[in-house]
Design a protein around this motif. Structure first.
Motif, PDB file in Angstrom:
ATOM      1  N   ARG A   1      14.168 -22.932  11.626  1.00 60.04           N
ATOM      2  CA  ARG A   1      15.636 -22.966  11.594  1.00 60.04           C
ATOM      3  C   ARG A   1      16.137 -23.136  10.163  1.00 60.04           C
ATOM      4  O   ARG A   1      17.123 -22.509   9.755  1.00 60.04           O
ATOM      5  N   LYS A   2      15.476 -23.985   9.405  1.00 58.95           N
ATOM      6  CA  LYS A   2      15.931 -24.288   8.051  1.00 58.95           C
ATOM      7  C   LYS A   2      15.878 -23.082   7.128  1.00 58.95           C
ATOM      8  O   LYS A   2      16.819 -22.828   6.361  1.00 58.95           O
ATOM      9  N   TYR A   3      14.784 -22.329   7.189  1.00 54.43           N
ATOM     10  CA  TYR A   3      14.600 -21.226   6.242  1.00 54.43           C
ATOM     11  C   TYR A   3      14.991 -19.871   6.813  1.00 54.43           C
ATOM     12  O   TYR A   3      15.196 -18.916   6.063  1.00 54.43           O
ATOM     13  N   GLY A   4      15.059 -19.754   8.121  1.00 57.29           N
ATOM     14  CA  GLY A   4      15.608 -18.555   8.745  1.00 57.29           C
ATOM     15  C   GLY A   4      14.752 -17.313   8.672  1.00 57.29           C
ATOM     16  O   GLY A   4      15.253 -16.201   8.889  1.00 57.29           O
ATOM     17  N   PHE A   5      13.471 -17.449   8.385  1.00 58.15           N
ATOM     18  CA  PHE A   5      12.612 -16.267   8.371  1.00 58.15           C
ATOM     19  C   PHE A   5      12.447 -15.725   9.793  1.00 58.15           C
ATOM     20  O   PHE A   5      12.310 -16.479  10.742  1.00 58.15           O
TER      21      PHE A   5
ATOM     22  N   SER B   1       9.262 -11.791   2.417  1.00 64.10           N
ATOM     23  CA  SER B   1       9.153 -11.235   1.069  1.00 64.10           C
ATOM     24  C   SER B   1       9.941 -12.024   0.020  1.00 64.10           C
ATOM     25  O   SER B   1       9.584 -12.012  -1.161  1.00 64.10           O
ATOM     26  N   ASP B   2      11.022 -12.696   0.433  1.00 62.30           N
ATOM     27  CA  ASP B   2      11.834 -13.410  -0.550  1.00 62.30           C
ATOM     28  C   ASP B   2      11.615 -14.920  -0.520  1.00 62.30           C
ATOM     29  O   ASP B   2      12.447 -15.685  -1.023  1.00 62.30           O
ATOM     30  N   MET B   3      10.494 -15.364   0.052  1.00 58.52           N
ATOM     31  CA  MET B   3      10.183 -16.791   0.036  1.00 58.52           C
ATOM     32  C   MET B   3       9.999 -17.248  -1.409  1.00 58.52           C
ATOM     33  O   MET B   3       9.219 -16.659  -2.168  1.00 58.52           O
ATOM     34  N   THR B   4      10.680 -18.295  -1.801  1.00 57.74           N
ATOM     35  CA  THR B   4      10.587 -18.789  -3.170  1.00 57.74           C
ATOM     36  C   THR B   4       9.432 -19.785  -3.300  1.00 57.74           C
ATOM     37  O   THR B   4       8.931 -20.324  -2.305  1.00 57.74           O
ATOM     38  N   ASP B   5       9.037 -20.036  -4.546  1.00 56.79           N
ATOM     39  CA  ASP B   5       7.960 -20.996  -4.797  1.00 56.79           C
ATOM     40  C   ASP B   5       8.350 -22.391  -4.318  1.00 56.79           C
ATOM     41  O   ASP B   5       7.507 -23.124  -3.779  1.00 56.79           O
ATOM     42  N   GLU B   6       9.608 -22.748  -4.491  1.00 52.57           N
ATOM     43  CA  GLU B   6      10.055 -24.077  -4.071  1.00 52.57           C
ATOM     44  C   GLU B   6      10.082 -24.188  -2.547  1.00 52.57           C
ATOM     45  O   GLU B   6       9.705 -25.223  -1.987  1.00 52.57           O
ATOM     46  N   GLU B   7      10.521 -23.144  -1.860  1.00 52.11           N
ATOM     47  CA  GLU B   7      10.479 -23.145  -0.396  1.00 52.11           C
ATOM     48  C   GLU B   7       9.043 -23.257   0.085  1.00 52.11           C
ATOM     49  O   GLU B   7       8.748 -23.992   1.039  1.00 52.11           O
ATOM     50  N   ALA B   8       8.150 -22.523  -0.553  1.00 53.57           N
ATOM     51  CA  ALA B   8       6.738 -22.569  -0.174  1.00 53.57           C
ATOM     52  C   ALA B   8       6.188 -23.980  -0.345  1.00 53.57           C
ATOM     53  O   ALA B   8       5.457 -24.485   0.525  1.00 53.57           O
ATOM     54  N   TRP B   9       6.547 -24.621  -1.447  1.00 49.00           N
ATOM     55  CA  TRP B   9       6.094 -26.000  -1.683  1.00 49.00           C
ATOM     56  C   TRP B   9       6.643 -26.944  -0.609  1.00 49.00           C
ATOM     57  O   TRP B   9       5.910 -27.805  -0.109  1.00 49.00           O
ATOM     58  N   GLU B  10       7.902 -26.785  -0.246  1.00 47.80           N
ATOM     59  CA  GLU B  10       8.507 -27.651   0.761  1.00 47.80           C
ATOM     60  C   GLU B  10       7.810 -27.499   2.111  1.00 47.80           C
ATOM     61  O   GLU B  10       7.536 -28.493   2.803  1.00 47.80           O
ATOM     62  N   ILE B  11       7.520 -26.260   2.497  1.00 46.80           N
ATOM     63  CA  ILE B  11       6.843 -26.019   3.776  1.00 46.80           C
ATOM     64  C   ILE B  11       5.419 -26.554   3.732  1.00 46.80           C
ATOM     65  O   ILE B  11       4.938 -27.193   4.676  1.00 46.80           O
ATOM     66  N   GLN B  12       4.727 -26.302   2.629  1.00 45.99           N
ATOM     67  CA  GLN B  12       3.353 -26.801   2.497  1.00 45.99           C
ATOM     68  C   GLN B  12       3.319 -28.328   2.516  1.00 45.99           C
ATOM     69  O   GLN B  12       2.409 -28.926   3.104  1.00 45.99           O
ATOM     70  N   THR B  13       4.305 -28.963   1.902  1.00 40.98           N
ATOM     71  CA  THR B  13       4.375 -30.428   1.904  1.00 40.98           C
ATOM     72  C   THR B  13       4.520 -30.961   3.321  1.00 40.98           C
ATOM     73  O   THR B  13       3.920 -31.985   3.679  1.00 40.98           O
ATOM     74  N   GLU B  14       5.303 -30.273   4.142  1.00 44.07           N
ATOM     75  CA  GLU B  14       5.447 -30.674   5.553  1.00 44.07           C
ATOM     76  C   GLU B  14       4.097 -30.583   6.266  1.00 44.07           C
ATOM     77  O   GLU B  14       3.756 -31.457   7.068  1.00 44.07           O
TER      78      GLU B  14
END
Length: 246
Positions: A40-44, A53-66
């Motif tokens: 829901r948060k990122y809407g992919f 394709s437009d996932m950012t490095d910061e979004e990736a870090w946030e998801i990986q941290t979860e």
């Protein structure tokens, strides 16, 4: 009396059944709440963001941290530890470690492992753009830089190590946890490690996608994971030949 006892037993079964259904429903809702929250948060997968394709490095870090801190903390950490351990199976890496005596002498092992753990923890715990994250990468690059300039660490060794840190936690989670990782989570892990490799100036020329670019982290994961397994198998094959020569 018999009818009363039978009625009481039937009611107990009914309560047990209702309880099991309620428990299962609650478990389903609670267990998957984090992944639903991330989606829901990122809407992919929505019309606004149909692909990764437009996932950012910061979004990736946030998801990986979860994943690493809330969803699968134990096996994510064990996957990273195993990744570090597996790098020692590559002759060129283990040879350098032996020659520098950093992990071959008992008086050095604890300190060197602690140093590595601190740097890796900072890289994974802090946003890629944060001051602490940048400092951690700077320190890591400084430690590798001397040996890279001397040609004692190859790009293939660096790329293989990056691949292990990317795929080992995913493989452990998929093998032993209560659910498989989703495409969103795998894409995030791959996107984060792609940015990690970029920060370490690792070259990806050997991967097919390096020529045209990767459409998303999933493609990068597939290519790097496949290359790393071929690289490892090739090393093992050559080692077996050498050890069996008269």
């Amino acid at each position: 009396m018999g009818d009363l006892l039978s009625s009481w037993i039937d009611s107990r079964y009914a309560y047990v059944f209702v309880g099991l259904v309620a428990y299962t429903s609650v478990c389903h809702l609670v267990r998957f709440r984090r992944i639903r929250s991330l989606q829901r948060k990122y809407g992919f997968g929505t019309p606004q963001r149909p692909t990764f394709s437009d996932m950012t490095d910061e979004e990736a870090w946030e998801i990986q941290t979860e994943i690493a801190e809330a969803e699968f903390p134990a096996l994510f950490e064990k996957g990273l530890q195993l990744a570090l351990f597996r790098t020692y199976g590559i002759p060129s890496i283990s040879k350098l470690l032996f020659q520098t005596a950093q992990l071959s002498r008992s008086e050095n092992v604890a300190k060197r492992y602690a140093d590595t753990a601190v740097i890796i923890t900072e890289i994974y715990a802090d946003k890629p753009s944060s001051e602490k994250g940048i400092e951690a990468f700077s320190r890591l690059n400084y430690l590798h830089g001397h040996y890279l300039k001397q040609g004692r660490i190859s790009n293939d060794d660096m790329l293989y190590t990056l691949a292990l840190f990317m795929n080992s936690p995913c493989e452990w989670i998929n093998r032993y946890e209560w659910r498989q990782m989703t495409d969103l989570e795998v894409c995030a892990v791959a996107t984060f490690h792609k940015s990690m490799g970029d920060a370490m100036d690792i070259k990806y020329d050997i991967l097919p996608g390096s020529k045209t670019g990767w459409k998303d982290g999933l493609q990068f994961y597939t290519e790097l994971d496949g290359w790393a397994k071929d690289y490892e198998n090739g090393i093992c094959y050559r080692t077996r030949i050498i050890t069996t020569l008269p």
